[in-house]
Design a protein around this motif. Structure first.
Motif, PDB file in Angstrom:
ATOM      1  N   TYR A   1      73.970   6.494   7.998  1.00 43.84           N
ATOM      2  CA  TYR A   1      72.807   6.339   8.876  1.00 43.84           C
ATOM      3  C   TYR A   1      72.473   4.859   9.093  1.00 43.84           C
ATOM      4  O   TYR A   1      72.178   4.436  10.207  1.00 43.84           O
ATOM      5  N   VAL A   2      72.550   4.088   8.006  1.00 42.56           N
ATOM      6  CA  VAL A   2      72.112   2.684   8.065  1.00 42.56           C
ATOM      7  C   VAL A   2      73.206   1.756   8.587  1.00 42.56           C
ATOM      8  O   VAL A   2      72.933   0.859   9.398  1.00 42.56           O
TER       9      VAL A   2
ATOM     10  N   PRO B   1      76.025   3.359  12.977  1.00 41.46           N
ATOM     11  CA  PRO B   1      75.779   2.393  14.055  1.00 41.46           C
ATOM     12  C   PRO B   1      76.986   1.503  14.365  1.00 41.46           C
ATOM     13  O   PRO B   1      77.218   1.155  15.533  1.00 41.46           O
ATOM     14  N   GLU B   2      77.753   1.150  13.326  1.00 44.57           N
ATOM     15  CA  GLU B   2      78.937   0.316  13.555  1.00 44.57           C
ATOM     16  C   GLU B   2      79.997   1.087  14.342  1.00 44.57           C
ATOM     17  O   GLU B   2      80.597   0.564  15.283  1.00 44.57           O
TER      18      GLU B   2
ATOM     19  N   ASP C   1      72.998  -0.282  23.181  1.00 43.40           N
ATOM     20  CA  ASP C   1      72.193  -0.418  21.945  1.00 43.40           C
ATOM     21  C   ASP C   1      71.005   0.542  21.955  1.00 43.40           C
ATOM     22  O   ASP C   1      70.684   1.157  20.934  1.00 43.40           O
ATOM     23  N   ALA C   2      70.341   0.649  23.108  1.00 40.84           N
ATOM     24  CA  ALA C   2      69.191   1.555  23.219  1.00 40.84           C
ATOM     25  C   ALA C   2      69.630   3.001  23.019  1.00 40.84           C
ATOM     26  O   ALA C   2      68.953   3.791  22.349  1.00 40.84           O
ATOM     27  N   ALA C   3      70.778   3.371  23.615  1.00 40.72           N
ATOM     28  CA  ALA C   3      71.280   4.741  23.474  1.00 40.72           C
ATOM     29  C   ALA C   3      71.723   5.018  22.042  1.00 40.72           C
ATOM     30  O   ALA C   3      71.523   6.120  21.521  1.00 40.72           O
ATOM     31  N   ILE C   4      72.308   4.018  21.385  1.00 44.07           N
ATOM     32  CA  ILE C   4      72.710   4.174  19.974  1.00 44.07           C
ATOM     33  C   ILE C   4      71.480   4.395  19.105  1.00 44.07           C
ATOM     34  O   ILE C   4      71.470   5.253  18.214  1.00 44.07           O
ATOM     35  N   ALA C   5      70.434   3.631  19.362  1.00 39.11           N
ATOM     36  CA  ALA C   5      69.200   3.787  18.585  1.00 39.11           C
ATOM     37  C   ALA C   5      68.626   5.191  18.753  1.00 39.11           C
ATOM     38  O   ALA C   5      68.119   5.790  17.793  1.00 39.11           O
ATOM     39  N   ASP C   6      68.738   5.746  19.957  1.00 46.14           N
ATOM     40  CA  ASP C   6      68.213   7.094  20.224  1.00 46.14           C
ATOM     41  C   ASP C   6      69.069   8.188  19.590  1.00 46.14           C
ATOM     42  O   ASP C   6      68.588   9.305  19.383  1.00 46.14           O
ATOM     43  N   THR C   7      70.348   7.878  19.343  1.00 43.09           N
ATOM     44  CA  THR C   7      71.269   8.906  18.820  1.00 43.09           C
ATOM     45  C   THR C   7      71.806   8.522  17.441  1.00 43.09           C
ATOM     46  O   THR C   7      72.883   8.976  17.051  1.00 43.09           O
ATOM     47  N   ARG C   8      71.063   7.737  16.730  1.00 44.72           N
ATOM     48  CA  ARG C   8      71.526   7.212  15.438  1.00 44.72           C
ATOM     49  C   ARG C   8      71.914   8.322  14.458  1.00 44.72           C
ATOM     50  O   ARG C   8      72.949   8.246  13.787  1.00 44.72           O
ATOM     51  N   THR C   9      71.093   9.359  14.364  1.00 45.57           N
ATOM     52  CA  THR C   9      71.377  10.454  13.443  1.00 45.57           C
ATOM     53  C   THR C   9      72.683  11.153  13.820  1.00 45.57           C
ATOM     54  O   THR C   9      73.501  11.489  12.950  1.00 45.57           O
ATOM     55  N   ASP C  10      72.896  11.357  15.112  1.00 45.77           N
ATOM     56  CA  ASP C  10      74.117  12.029  15.568  1.00 45.77           C
ATOM     57  C   ASP C  10      75.359  11.197  15.266  1.00 45.77           C
ATOM     58  O   ASP C  10      76.405  11.738  14.900  1.00 45.77           O
TER      59      ASP C  10
ATOM     60  N   LYS D   1      79.386  13.179  22.371  1.00 47.53           N
ATOM     61  CA  LYS D   1      80.362  13.556  23.404  1.00 47.53           C
ATOM     62  C   LYS D   1      79.934  13.054  24.780  1.00 47.53           C
ATOM     63  O   LYS D   1      80.763  12.626  25.573  1.00 47.53           O
ATOM     64  N   ALA D   2      78.651  13.148  25.044  1.00 47.64           N
ATOM     65  CA  ALA D   2      78.117  12.742  26.360  1.00 47.64           C
ATOM     66  C   ALA D   2      77.327  11.442  26.226  1.00 47.64           C
ATOM     67  O   ALA D   2      76.228  11.313  26.767  1.00 47.64           O
ATOM     68  N   PHE D   3      77.899  10.478  25.516  1.00 50.27           N
ATOM     69  CA  PHE D   3      77.172   9.229  25.268  1.00 50.27           C
ATOM     70  C   PHE D   3      76.908   8.456  26.556  1.00 50.27           C
ATOM     71  O   PHE D   3      75.905   7.759  26.678  1.00 50.27           O
TER      72      PHE D   3
END
Length: 201
Positions: A26-27, A31-32, A154-163, A180-182
């Motif tokens: 998660y941390v 994200p990487e 970056d904004a989309a990654i922050a919104d989907t961090r858990t996924d 899949k639909a990033f």
């Protein structure tokens, strides 16, 4: 006794390991992974779409700036002034006056022609300046494609961090729908104005 202690410790150790693994994904790891996948697969497509959108918007703006034209009365005035200035009557008057302009007709015709020509030049210069301004603004915005799409990713990654944590934590065996639909999540972030502009990415 020993098997009992071992069985009590093993699940706790396993739970602790799972918790550490989940936290790490998660941390850090998720994200990487998301950043690398986004930069490899989605940001270049975003940049292409963004550039096409900006170029089309620039062309639309440029097409709305009309080349100035003389109205019917100005066209009539310039035609009459030219006809008078180049008429045989004016030629005869010039000959009779020894090249002078005693009634100011020659000067008046020249002034009308000059004024209209100056007006046409000023209007053309204003048109060309407007077109150049649009070209420069479009070029500046096109130059921001990389920054814009990186910000959107970056904004989309922050919104989907858990996924993304689930994706990396299961070693890609589980791929959540948002991963899949990033590209769609990036489009949503862009349309929401996450990075300062709104539109379709």
């Amino acid at each position: 006794m020993i098997p009992s202690i071992f069985s009590d410790i093993a699940p706790k150790a396993l739970l602790a390991s799972v918790a550490v693994w989940a936290g790490a994904n998660y941390v850090v790891i998720g994200p990487e992974v998301a950043s690398r996948v986004a930069n490899a697969d989605f940001v270049p497509v975003c940049e292409g779409n963004f550039k096409a959108m900006v170029a089309a918007a620039g062309e639309e703006r440029a097409s709305q700036v009309r080349m100035p034209k003389l109205d019917a009365m100005q066209e009539l005035a310039i035609e009459q002034a030219r006809n008078l200035y180049n008429s045989e009557w004016m030629d005869q008057l010039r000959i009779m006056s020894g090249g002078k302009d005693p009634f100011g007709i020659d000067k008046g015709a020249r002034l009308v022609l000059q004024e209209i020509e100056d007006s046409k030049r000023a209007a053309k210069a204003a048109y060309e300046a407007a077109q150049e301004r649009i070209r420069q603004e479009t070029a500046t915005t096109l130059g921001k494609a990389g920054d814009m799409c990186g910000c959107v990713a970056d904004a989309a990654i922050a919104d989907t961090r858990t996924d993304w944590a689930i994706y990396s934590g299961t070693l890609t065996f589980i791929t959540p729908a948002s991963v899949k639909a990033f590209d769609q999540r990036m489009g949503q972030a862009f349309n929401a104005g996450a990075c300062g502009l709104k539109g379709g990415a």
